[in-house]
Every structure is written in C-alpha cells, then in structure tokens.
Design a protein around this motif. Structure first.
Motif, PDB file in Angstrom:
ATOM      1  N   HIS A 225       0.823  -1.292   0.082  1.00 32.17           N
ATOM      2  CA  HIS A 225       0.105   0.058   0.003  1.00 32.17           C
ATOM      3  C   HIS A 225       0.840   1.304   0.064  1.00 32.17           C
ATOM      4  N   HIS A 274      -6.377  -3.384   3.877  1.00 29.75           N
ATOM      5  CA  HIS A 274      -7.468  -3.072   2.882  1.00 29.75           C
ATOM      6  C   HIS A 274      -7.308  -3.776   1.428  1.00 29.75           C
ATOM      7  N   HIS A 275      -6.012  -4.515   1.399  1.00 34.96           N
ATOM      8  CA  HIS A 275      -5.935  -5.335   0.185  1.00 34.96           C
ATOM      9  C   HIS A 275      -6.047  -6.748   0.514  1.00 34.96           C
TER      10      HIS A 275
HETATM   11 CU    CU Z   1      -3.743   0.192  -0.953  1.00 36.41          CU
END
Ligand code: CU
Ligand code: HAS
Ligand code: HEM
Length: 550
Positions: A225, A274-275
């Motif tokens: 990220h 969030h991945h």
């Molecule tokens: Cu991300």
C-alpha cells in the motif's frame, strides 16, 4: 538563489537525473508493448506467438510499469529537485550514492527482466507465495530495494548538510516533501525486504521446504500500500510545488502542504489489510482498524484537492476571473507542463472515489479480484501519476540537458495527453464496468466452457483492447517526444519551483521534527500489525510448499 531567472542545471547532477529518466521511459515502452498484447489476448483478438505465456507477459507489464518506470522516474525527479533547492548542486558523495543506487537497481532490474523473459518468474508483480519463481528473481528484487535505499540515504544526507549550513530555517518545500517520500519508502520497504530475504530467498533456493503464505502476503501489503503512495507523493510534489509556478500563481499554503505530507507519512503504512479484506486468517477487528486508518489517509488527499482548487481560484480571481468557474478559463490550457498534470488531477477525482469504494468492506467483496480493481489503478497510477510524470518530463529533460521545450513538442505533448485520456477512458471504463459484472482480473482469454454470462463480457474486452491500442499509440508518441527533447535546440530552461505568498507565515517548526513523525508512524504500525502478525505466526498457521503453475 534567484529562481525567477533560469539557471544552468549542474551538469554532473543532470547526467544522474537523465539516466534515471531515460531508464524509466525504456521500461514504459517495453511495458506498453506488453500492455497492448494483454488487452488483445483478453479480447480474443490474438494468440501469443513463440510459446509466450499470458502470465509471463502480465508479470513483465506489472514489474516494468508499476515497479521500474515509477521508481526510476521518482528517484530521478527527487534528485533533480533536491539538487535545485538544496544548494544548486548535489554534494559529490550524494551524487555518487545516486549512481551506486542506480547501478544496483539496474543490475536487479536486468536480472529480473531476463528471468521473466526466460519464463522462470511468471509470478506477477506481487510475487505472492506459494507461486515460486527462480531464486535469482528474488535476489534481483532485493538488489532493487537495496539500491533504492542508498539513493534515499543520499537525499537525507543532502538535507542534513543543508540544514547545517542554514540553521533555524525551514527546508525548502520540495526537499521537505522529497524527504517525507523517501522516509515513507524506507520504512515501507523493510516489510518487503524481510519477506524477500527471510522468507522467499531461503525457500526458493530450497534451504527450507515450506513458506508461511499468510505472513508473506501480509509483509507484501505492509509494503504494497505505501508503494502506491510512493508513486503518489512525487505526483503531489508536482501539483503543490511545480504547478503554481507554471501557471504563474503562488502556493496556496506552504504549511498546509507540509501538514498533508506528514499525514500521508503517518497513515499510509498501517493500512495494508485493505488489500486483504477477503482473506481468511486475519481477525475482523484488525481489518476494521486498518480500514479506519485507510479513511484517515484519504484526508490529506482531500486537503490536497482543496489546496489545488484554492490555488487555481485565487490565481483566476487575481486575473479578473468572475463567477463560480471563471477561473477555469484563465488557466494555461495550451502549456503541456500544466495540461498533462492537470488532466491527471481531474482523473484523480473518480480514481480516488473508486479507491474509497474498494476500501469499504462490503463493497470490496463485490469488486475484489475483478477487473474493477485493474480499472481503479489504471486511473490512479497509470493516469494521474503517469500523466503527471510525463508533464514533468517536458521541462525536466530540457532542464538537465541544457535545452528548450519547443512549441512543436509542446503541441505534440498536448496531443499525447488527449490520446492517453481517450485511450484510458475506454480501457479503464470497460474494466470498471465488466468488473462489476464479475469478470476476474489476471485472466487470459477463456470462454469458461461456453458460459453465457462470460460471453456477455466480450464486448467490454473488445472496448478494452480498443482503448489499449490508443494508449499504445500514446506510449509511442511519448517515446518519440522524449527522443526529440534530447535533441531540442540548446538553451536554458527554467526549473519551475513555486513560492508561497509573500506575507504568508512560515510553516511551524514542529513539522520538521523528523524523529517525532517517524516515531509516531512506528507506533501506528505497531498498533495495526503486532497482534495480527503474532497470530499469523502462532500455532494455527499453515506453511505451504512452492508451486510453479506456468
Ligand atoms: Cu492500498
Ligand atoms: Fe488504490 C487497490 C483503496 C488510492 C493504486 N490501488 C489498488 C491497487 C493499486 C492501487 C495498484 O481499499 C491494486 C493492487 C493489486 O495489484 O492488487 N486506493 C484506495 C484508496 C485510495 C487509493 C482509499 N490507489 C490509490 C492511489 C494509487 C492506487 C493514489 C496509485 C497511485 N486501492 C484501494 C483498495 C484496494 C486498492 C481498498 C484493494 C482492492 C482489492 O480488493 O484488491 C485513496 O488514497 C484515494 C484518495 C483520493 C481522493 C481524490 C482527491 C482528488 C484530488 C484531485 C483534485 C483535482 C483538482 C482538479 C483540483 C479522495 C487530489 C479539479 C479541476 C476541475 C476543473 C474540476
Ligand atoms: C495490468 C493494459 C499502462 C500498471 C494490465 C492489464 C491490461 C493492461 C490489459 C491486465 C489485466 C489482467 O489480465 O488482469 C495496459 C495498457 C497500457 C497500460 C494497454 C498502456 C499502453 C500501464 C501503466 C501502468 C500499468 C502506465 C503503471 C504505471 C499495471 C499493473 C497491472 C496492469 C500494475 C496489474 C498486473 C497484475 O495484475 O499483476 N494493464 N496498461 N499499466 N497494468 Fe497496465
């Protein structure tokens, strides 16, 4: 230093910057060929010759575009800016560190590209275990990371020296932002370095049989990220610092720009989950916390949008623009140094909205692993970031080579930008749409056994390949422009660095308390990651042997 009068860029630094920029565009070209072929394969238009595999091609595309084009361009751009703003010249040792970094990264890149071409590393740019590439592929990755570290340390060293010579002064905005970008990079790459050195290399050499897959993916996204913010921050440097100068305006607020970068540093790392929202093995609570932090990192982007609007509007009003949108008319639409990054900003509005959709847990269940996500990042990195980098290249190449941007190249640049936007409208638009219908990403041509629903996706794939073809023409045009810029007429081109309003107060000194910000960032990382990582290493975890699926 008088910045309104163009100065000659220091020639040794110019060579270093140029080497990075040209390497980046080389990667863009090869990556572009791969991208074009992918979109043709997916639409069933062509079959790959010479036994080339789809995933081999996709690995080349992802690695060359997302990892190589970006990293080289960024390091070149940051070095140019610190040379310009921190004394007009790099310290000789910093210049040398830049070259050592360049050398290590290039050795790693060449090794990896050869292995991908030999079909020994079709593991995609995320190199998820248990897919197992040749061990030397991971060695190449390690070289790239270590090289980038040395380049990063060069930037820190230059700032340290400047601070010693300019006690009590705020560092120039560009260099402040460049240092934040590199601090974030150094902290984030620790995760991928641990993954590669402790997990992937011993496992791929066969020194250990199995690998903790969950842990390796988590270490990857701990890095993955912030990786996307590593692309975004230099883009923001251009929007905050360069664009005001190009349009003849002042920077709206130097202090707010710095604050947004500090927030980006704090919140861009502890959010990797969030991945991984759809992955088992991570407690919901930790996913929830990291999604909360993800929404925090949206704030500095909204602050950026606000600052940009403010800059544009104040500039417009000062030129007599009236009404709600009168300021739009007075912007220099025919100047590619403005136009290309501006189109990047415009695209970033839907691109960012898509990101917020992705981050929302329930909606992520709809879009995860579909072409929607591919559509999302072709807007963010492949348009907002890429167009901004192109916009920088139009003046940066002339600056470092002692040449000028001709009217003809400016015009071609405008055409290039329009082509890119049109191509991306079709390609990314179709990706978003067909993704919502359920079409998976990372998939070669297939009819799923003549499945009727899958057949309904075909028109979208065709649209993707039309967009991809337009984009490829735009890539070729960009390469042509770069080559032409290298032969432009000699002259001195200005390095556009914006200035704050004359009566603006200087940014508060605490914004430069690096130790404090790094410390806070580490605290947030520990809160977000310690317990879930311990759980992943605990008795419930599963270790997998490696697989070669291609
Ligand atoms: Cu991300
Ligand atoms: Fe993302 C997946 C969430 C931003 C890149 N993202 C990806 C992947 C990539 C990527 C490469 O939560 C795929 C990785 C893979 O291979 O699996 N993303 C977000 C969120 C944001 C976001 C919340 N992404 C980016 C940026 C990227 C990037 C930036 C690259 C540069 N993303 C996700 C999630 C996933 C994801 C999930 C996982 C999906 C899955 O399931 O796999 C936010 O940071 C976005 C904030 C941005 C805004 C927009 C602000 C607007 C500005 C422009 C102003 C314009 C002006 C001009 C002033 C809120 C600053 C206006 C002028 C006029 C005249 C109107
Ligand atoms: C994936 C096309 C430019 C980054 C893809 C896919 C296509 C494509 C068709 C694969 C879809 C799939 O099977 O999942 C193109 C074309 C481009 C272009 C035609 C321009 C000529 C870029 C640029 C970047 C980029 C400029 C980044 C700077 C990526 C990444 C992936 C990807 C990271 C994902 C790879 C993966 O899933 O492993 N692209 N793209 N692309 N593209 Fe592009």
């Amino acid at each position: 230093m008088n910045l309104t009068k163009p100065q000659v860029f220091h020639s040794k630094d110019g060579a270093l910057v140029l080497a990075h920029i040209l390497f980046a565009f080389g990667a863009l070209f090869i990556g572009g060929v791969a991208g074009l072929l992918q979109s043709m394969v997916r639409s069933g238009t062509i079959e790959l010759p010479f036994g080339i595999g789809y995933y081999q091609l996709l690995t080349a595309h992802g690695v060359l575009m997302a990892l190589i084009f970006t990293t080289y361009f960024i390091i070149g751009f940051l070095y140019s800016g610190i040379s310009q703003t921190l004394g007009g010249q790099l310290l000789p040792i910093v210049n040398r560190m830049g070259w050592v970094g360049f050398g290590l990264m290039s050795a790693g890149t060449l090794l990896d590209v050869v292995l991908i071409l030999l079909n020994k590393a079709s593991v995609l740019y995320t190199f998820y275990a248990p897919l197992k590439a040749s061990p030397y592929f991971y060695v190449g990755l390690a070289l790239i990371v270590v090289g980038s570290w040395i380049s990063g340390f060069g930037i820190f060293y230059q700032l340290k020296y400047w601070k010693k010579m300019n006690r009590g002064k705020n560092s120039p905005l560009f260099s402040f932002m460049a240092v934040i970008t590199m601090i974030m990079w150094q902290v984030a790459t620790i995760g991928v370095a641990v993954e590669v050195i402790v997990q992937l290399i011993p496992w791929s050499f066969g020194w250990v049989e199995t690998i903790n897959v969950m842990l390796s993916r988590t270490l990857f996204w701990y890095f993955g990220h912030p990786l996307v913010y590593f692309w975004l921050l230099p883009t923001y440097i251009c929007w905050y610092v360069v664009i005001p100068k190009v349009i003849g305006a002042k920077i709206y607020s130097d202090a707010m720009a710095r604050l947004s970068f500090v927030l980006l540093l704090l919140f861009s790392i502890p959010v990797g989950f969030h991945h991984q929202l759809m992955e088992p093995g991570i407690n919901q609570l930790w996913k929830f916390i990291q999604v909360g932090l993800t929404f925090m990192v949206v704030i500095p982007s909204l602050m950026t949008a606000f600052s940009l609007f403010a800059t544009f509007e104040m500039h417009g009003r000062s030129k007599g623009a009236k009404g709600m949108f009168g300021w739009v008319k007075v912007l220099p639409w025919k100047d590619v140094r403005f136009f290309a990054p501006f189109m990047g900003m415009l695209v970033f509005i839907p691109a960012g909205a898509g990101g917020i959709i992705n981050a929302s847990n329930q909606m992520n269940a709809v879009v995860h692993n579909t072409l929607w996500v591919t559509g999302h990042f072709h807007l963010t990195v492949a348009t907002s970031v890429a167009l901004t980098f192109f916009g920088i290249a139009y003046w940066l190449i002339p600056v470092v080579t002692g040449r000028t941007l001709t009217a003809r190249m400016n015009r071609l640049g405008i055409i290039q930008t329009i082509l890119w936007c049109v191509g991306m409208f079709f390609m990314s638009g179709a990706m978003h749409w067909v993704g919502l219908l359920g079409s998976p990403r990372r998939t070669a041509f297939t009819t799923y056994g003549e499945n009727a629903e899958a057949a309904s996706w075909l028109p979208y794939y065709v649209t993707m390949s039309i967009g991809g073809s337009i984009l490829f023409i735009a890539v070729v045009l960009m390469i042509y422009i770069v080559i032409k810029l290298m032969r432009s007429p000699k002259g001195v081109t200005e390095y556009p660095i914006g200035e704050a309003e004359e009566n603006a107060e200087p940014a508060p000194a605490y914004l430069e308390k690096w130790g404090m910000w790094i410390g806070l960032s580490v605290v947030l990382i520990l809160i977000a990651y310690t317990i879930p990582v311990m759980e992943m290493m605990g008795p419930m975890h599963y270790d997998s042997p490696g697989y070669k699926t291609w």
